[in-house]
Design an enzyme around this catalytic site. Structure first.
Site, PDB file in Angstrom:
ATOM      1  N   HIS A  43       0.823  -1.209   0.000  1.00 37.33           N
ATOM      2  CA  HIS A  43       0.000   0.000   0.000  1.00 37.33           C
ATOM      3  C   HIS A  43       0.853   1.253   0.000  1.00 37.33           C
ATOM      4  O   HIS A  43       0.492   2.270  -0.567  1.00 37.33           O
ATOM      5  CB  HIS A  43      -0.930   0.000   1.219  1.00 37.33           C
ATOM      6  CG  HIS A  43      -2.112  -0.850   1.014  1.00 37.33           C
ATOM      7  ND1 HIS A  43      -2.274  -2.059   1.635  1.00 37.33           N
ATOM      8  CD2 HIS A  43      -3.179  -0.697   0.210  1.00 37.33           C
ATOM      9  CE1 HIS A  43      -3.406  -2.598   1.237  1.00 37.33           C
ATOM     10  NE2 HIS A  43      -3.972  -1.794   0.375  1.00 37.33           N
TER      11      HIS A  43
ATOM     12  N   CYS B   6      -3.738  -3.678 -23.597  1.00 38.89           N
ATOM     13  CA  CYS B   6      -3.947  -3.155 -22.240  1.00 38.89           C
ATOM     14  C   CYS B   6      -2.854  -3.603 -21.263  1.00 38.89           C
ATOM     15  O   CYS B   6      -2.970  -3.371 -20.066  1.00 38.89           O
ATOM     16  CB  CYS B   6      -5.325  -3.542 -21.722  1.00 38.89           C
ATOM     17  SG  CYS B   6      -5.592  -5.311 -21.681  1.00 38.89           S
TER      18      CYS B   6
HETATM   19  C1  PEP Z   1      -1.869  -8.446 -19.157  1.00 38.25           C
HETATM   20  O1  PEP Z   1      -1.633  -9.620 -18.889  1.00 38.25           O
HETATM   21  O2  PEP Z   1      -1.163  -7.751 -19.929  1.00 38.25           O
HETATM   22  C2  PEP Z   1      -3.039  -7.780 -18.565  1.00 38.25           C
HETATM   23  C3  PEP Z   1      -3.409  -6.572 -18.927  1.00 38.25           C
HETATM   24  O3  PEP Z   1      -3.698  -8.448 -17.574  1.00 38.25           O
HETATM   25  P1  PEP Z   1      -3.174  -8.528 -16.047  1.00 38.25           P
HETATM   26  O4  PEP Z   1      -1.973  -7.609 -15.948  1.00 38.25           O
HETATM   27  O5  PEP Z   1      -4.302  -8.114 -15.216  1.00 38.25           O
HETATM   28  O6  PEP Z   1      -2.807  -9.966 -15.946  1.00 38.25           O
END
Ligand code: PEP
Ligand code: MG
Length: 578
Positions: free
Chosen positions: A193, A509
Site C-alpha cells: 500500500h 492493455c
Molecule cells: C496483461 O496480462 O497484460 C493484462 C493486462 O492483464 P493482467 O496484468 O491483469 O494480468
C-alpha cells in the site's frame, strides 16, 4: 565517499536532498511481568490505546474526504486488522494468562500472525503482513506515549528525503503536511500500500533497498531516481549537476503534459488514436477523467473481490459496474470478467492448496476458473449486462487459448441474456464481447478468436511472461523480461496484422501500451487503441501527437522482422529520435 544503491522503482521522478533517518525499533519491546493486582489495569491500558488508534483512524478518514480511494482503503484495512479478535482480544488473554505488559502481548501475537503471512506464496497477500506490522506499530507507539505523528515532528522541508527501514501508508500520508521530497525504505514490495500511495501522490520513491537505513547517515546528500530505482549517496558535483538538469527537465515535462488533457490524441497525419485507462474499481473514474482518457480499456474486476474472502453478489457487482459506466458519461467501458487465480486469489484459506500448487500461472486461472464455476461466471455476465443499459459497455474475457472456451463463454452469455429477457430486465442487446490475447497459443492460432469475437485486446504482461517463460512477479528473472524480444515482436505484429485483415479491432492493455518509448513502434505495427495506468496517458498522448504513421509504419514493420533484441532496441531508439 559516493556509492549507489539499487531498489524497486516505485514512483517516478527525481529528488535531490538531505537524508533524514527515521528510527525503527518500535516493535522491539521489553517483556515485563505485571503484579496480579495490576493485570486488569494493564488490560485497560491496552484497550485505551486501541481506542485512541481507532479514533485517530476516524479522524484521518474525515480529514481526507477528497483523497484518493486508496488512502481510505488502507485506513479501512488497518482498522479491520486491529478490530480482528486475533489482535483486539487475544492480547488481552495473553496479558491475563502470562501477567505481561500490553506492548509485549500484542507484539507476540503480531509475530505469530506475520509468520503465517510469510508462508503465503502469493506476493500480494504476503505483503499484507506489512499491514499487520504497521497497524500494530501504531498501537505500540500509543502505548509508549509516542504517537505516530511525533515521528515526523519538527521535520519539515522540501529538500528532506526520508530514509526508513519500513514506512506505513499513514507515515506516507503524513508527508503531505511536511513537504518531503521523497522517501526510500529497506523493505516493501511493488504492490504494498505504501508503494501504491507514493504513486498516487507523485512522490519519487524507491523501496526494497535492503540496507539503506544502515548505510546512509543522517544529513548525507542523496539523489533519488524514482524512475530507475536508484539512490546515489553523497554524489560528486558532476553527478549532482547532471541530476539537477534531469530533475528540471522532468518537472517541465510533467507540467507541459498536464496541459494536454483536453487535446485530441491524433497523429501528425491526422489518425485518431484511442487512449484508454486501466482501472481497478469505480473510485478510479475521477482520475481517469482528470487524465483526459477516451474511455476505460480495462476494468480489472477481480480487484473488487480481493481481500474480502467471498465473491461479491450479482447486485453488488452491478452497482460497481453501473457506477463506473455512469461516471464515464457515454465513453466506452471495457469490463473484463474476473481474472482470478495465479497471484490474485479470493479466499485466503481455501486457496492455500491452490497456492502451493506448482506453476499457478499455468493452472486454473482466468477464463479456465470462470468456466469451472459457471454460476459465478453467469452472475458476473448478468451484472455486466445489467450495467450495459447505462452507457457503452463491452465485455472482455481474459486468457483464452482454446476455441471451445469462447464457445462455452458465448453460450453462457446467451443464457445470461435470455434470463434477463425472461425477467424483463433491460440491457444493451448489441453489447460487444472480446477476448484477451495473452497466451502465445492464442496469438498464433488467432483465426478462431477473430471469427468468434467482436474485438481483441493484447495483454502483453502475460503474453511476454508465457512467451519467454518468465514469471512476471519474480525479481530474480526480471532482467530477462524483455518486451522487445524478437519472438514478442513477431507475435505482436502477427496479432495486429491479422486483426486489421479480418476487420476486428485489436487494442492493447498490458504495461507496454503505457510506455511512451514503445508508442511509435506500436503505432507503426498498427495499434490504434492503447489502454494504460491513467497517469501515463498524457506522456503517451504527447508521443502520439509527434508521430507520423505513414513515416513510421515501414520502419516498424522492418523492426518486427529483426531477430535480435539488441538490434530491435537500437532501431526503436532511432525510431523514437525521428
Ligand atoms: C496483461 O496480462 O497484460 C493484462 C493486462 O492483464 P493482467 O496484468 O491483469 O494480468
Ligand atoms: Mg493478464
Amino acid at each position: 565517499m559516493s556509492f549507489t544503491l539499487h531498489g524497486l522503482p516505485i514512483s517516478g521522478g527525481i529528488a535531490i536532498g538531505q537524508a533524514r533517518l527515521i528510527s525503527q525499533a518500535t516493535l522491539e519491546v521489553s517483556h515485563l511481568v505485571i503484579a496480579p493486582r495490576m493485570v486488569e489495569k494493564e488490560v485497560a491500558r491496552f484497550e485505551a490505546a486501541m481506542e485512541r488508534v481507532r479514533t485517530e483512524f476516524d479522524a484521518m478518514k474525515s480529514s481526507l474526504e477528497k483523497s484518493p480511494a486508496d488512502m481510505h482503503a488502507f485506513i479501512d484495512l488497518h482498522r479491520m486488522i486491529l478490530d480482528d479478535p486475533e489482535l483486539s482480544e487475544i492480547p488481552k488473554q495473553i496479558i491475563r494468562e502470562r501477567r505481561c505488559n500490553a506492548e509485549w502481548a500484542i507484539v507476540q501475537q503480531m509475530r505469530l500472525l506475520v509468520e503465517q503471512f510469510d508462508q503465503i506464496d502469493d506476493v500480494y497477500l504476503r505483503e499484507r503482513g506489512y499491514d499487520v506490522r504497521q497497524a500494530v506499530e501504531r498501537v505500540v507507539r500509543e502505548l509508549a506515549g509516542r504517537p505516530v505523528a511525533s515521528r515526523l515532528k519538527g521535520i519539515k522541508g522540501e529538500h528532506l528525503i526520508v530514509v526508513a527501514h519500513d514506512l506505513s501508508p499513514a507515515d506516507v500520508m503524513a508527508f503531505r503536511n511536511h513537504g518531503f521530497a521523497s522517501f526510500v525504505t529497506d523493505v516493501g514490495g511493488a504492490t504494498s500500500h505504501t508503494a501504491i500511495l507514493a504513486r498516487g501522490m507523485g512522490i519519487p520513491a524507491v523501496l526494497g533497498l535492503h540496507d539503506a537505513r544502515r548505510l546512509i547517515r543522517d544529513g548525507e546528500a542523496l539523489i533519488i531516481d524514482g524512475t530507475r530505482g536508484v539512490v546515489i549517496v553523497d554524489p560528486d558535483r558532476r553527478v549532482l549537476d547532471e541530476y539537477e538538469l534531469r530533475k528540471t527537465e522532468f518537472e517541465l515535462e510533467r507540467s507541459k503534459l498536464k496541459r494536454l488533457k483536453t487535446v485530441r490524441s491524433t497523429t501528425l497525419d491526422k489518425i485518431k488514436i484511442d487512449l484508454l485507462a486501466n482501472i481497478e474499481g469505480p473510485e478510479d473514474v475521477e482520475t481517469v477523467l482528470e487524465c483526459g482518457a477516451d474511455g476505460i480499456g480495462l476494468f480489472r474486476t477481480e480487484f473488487i473481490c480481493l481481500g474480502r474472502g467471498d465473491m461479491p453478489s450479482e447486485d453488488e457487482q452491478f452497482e460497481a459496474y453501473r457506477k463506473t459506466v455512469k461516471g464515464m458519461e457515454g465513453r466506452p467501458v471495457v469490463i473484463r470478467t474476473f481474472d482470478l487465480g495465479n497471484d490474485k486469489l479470493l479466499h485466503g484459506d481455501d486457496a492455500s492448496s491452490e497456492r502451493r500448487r506448482e506453476n499457478p500461472a499455468l493452472g486454473l486461472r482466468s477464463v479456465r476458473l470462470l468456466l469451472s464455476e459457471p454460476k459465478v461466471f453467469l452472475a458476473q455476465l448478468r451484472a455486466i449486462l445489467r450495467a450495459s443499459k447505462y452507457g457503452k459497455v463491452k465485455i472482455l474475457i481474459p486468457m483464452f487459448s482454446h476455441a471451445f472456451q469462447v464457445d462455452q463463454t458465448l453460450a453462457l452469455l446467451e443464457q445470461a441474456k435470455s434470463s434477463l429477457r425472461g425477467e424483463k430486465i433491460a440491457f444493451d442487446e448489441s453489447v460487444e464481447i472480446g477476448g484477451m490475447i495473452e497466451v502465445p497459443a492464442a496469438a498464433l492460432a488467432l483465426g478462431v478468436f477473430l471469427r468468434r469475437l467482436d474485438f481483441l485486446s493484447i495483454g502483453t504482461n502475460d503474453l511476454i511472461q508465457y512467451t519467454l517463460a518468465i514469471n512476471r512477479a519474480d525479481e530474480q528473472v526480471a532482467s530477462l523480461y524483455d518486451p522487445l524480444h524478437p519472438a514478442v515482436m513477431m507475435l505482436l505484429s502477427h496479432i495486429l496484422g491479422s486483426g486489421e485483415k479480418a476487420g476486428v479491432p485489436v487494442s492493447m492493455c498490458g504495461e507496454m501500451a503505457g510506455d511512451p518509448s514503445f508508442t511509435r513502434l506500436l503505432l507503426g505495427l498498427g495499434l490504434r487503441q492503447f489502454s494504460m495506468f491513467p497517469a501515463r496517458i498524457p506522456a503517451v498522448k504527447q508521443r502520439v501527437k509527434q508521430s507520423d504513421i505513414s513515416e513510421i509504419e515501414p520502419i516498424a514493420r522492418r523492426i518486427a522482422r529483426l531477430d535480435e533484441s539488441a538490434k530491435i532496441m537500437e532501431h526503436v531508439e532511432k525510431l523514437n529520435a525521428l
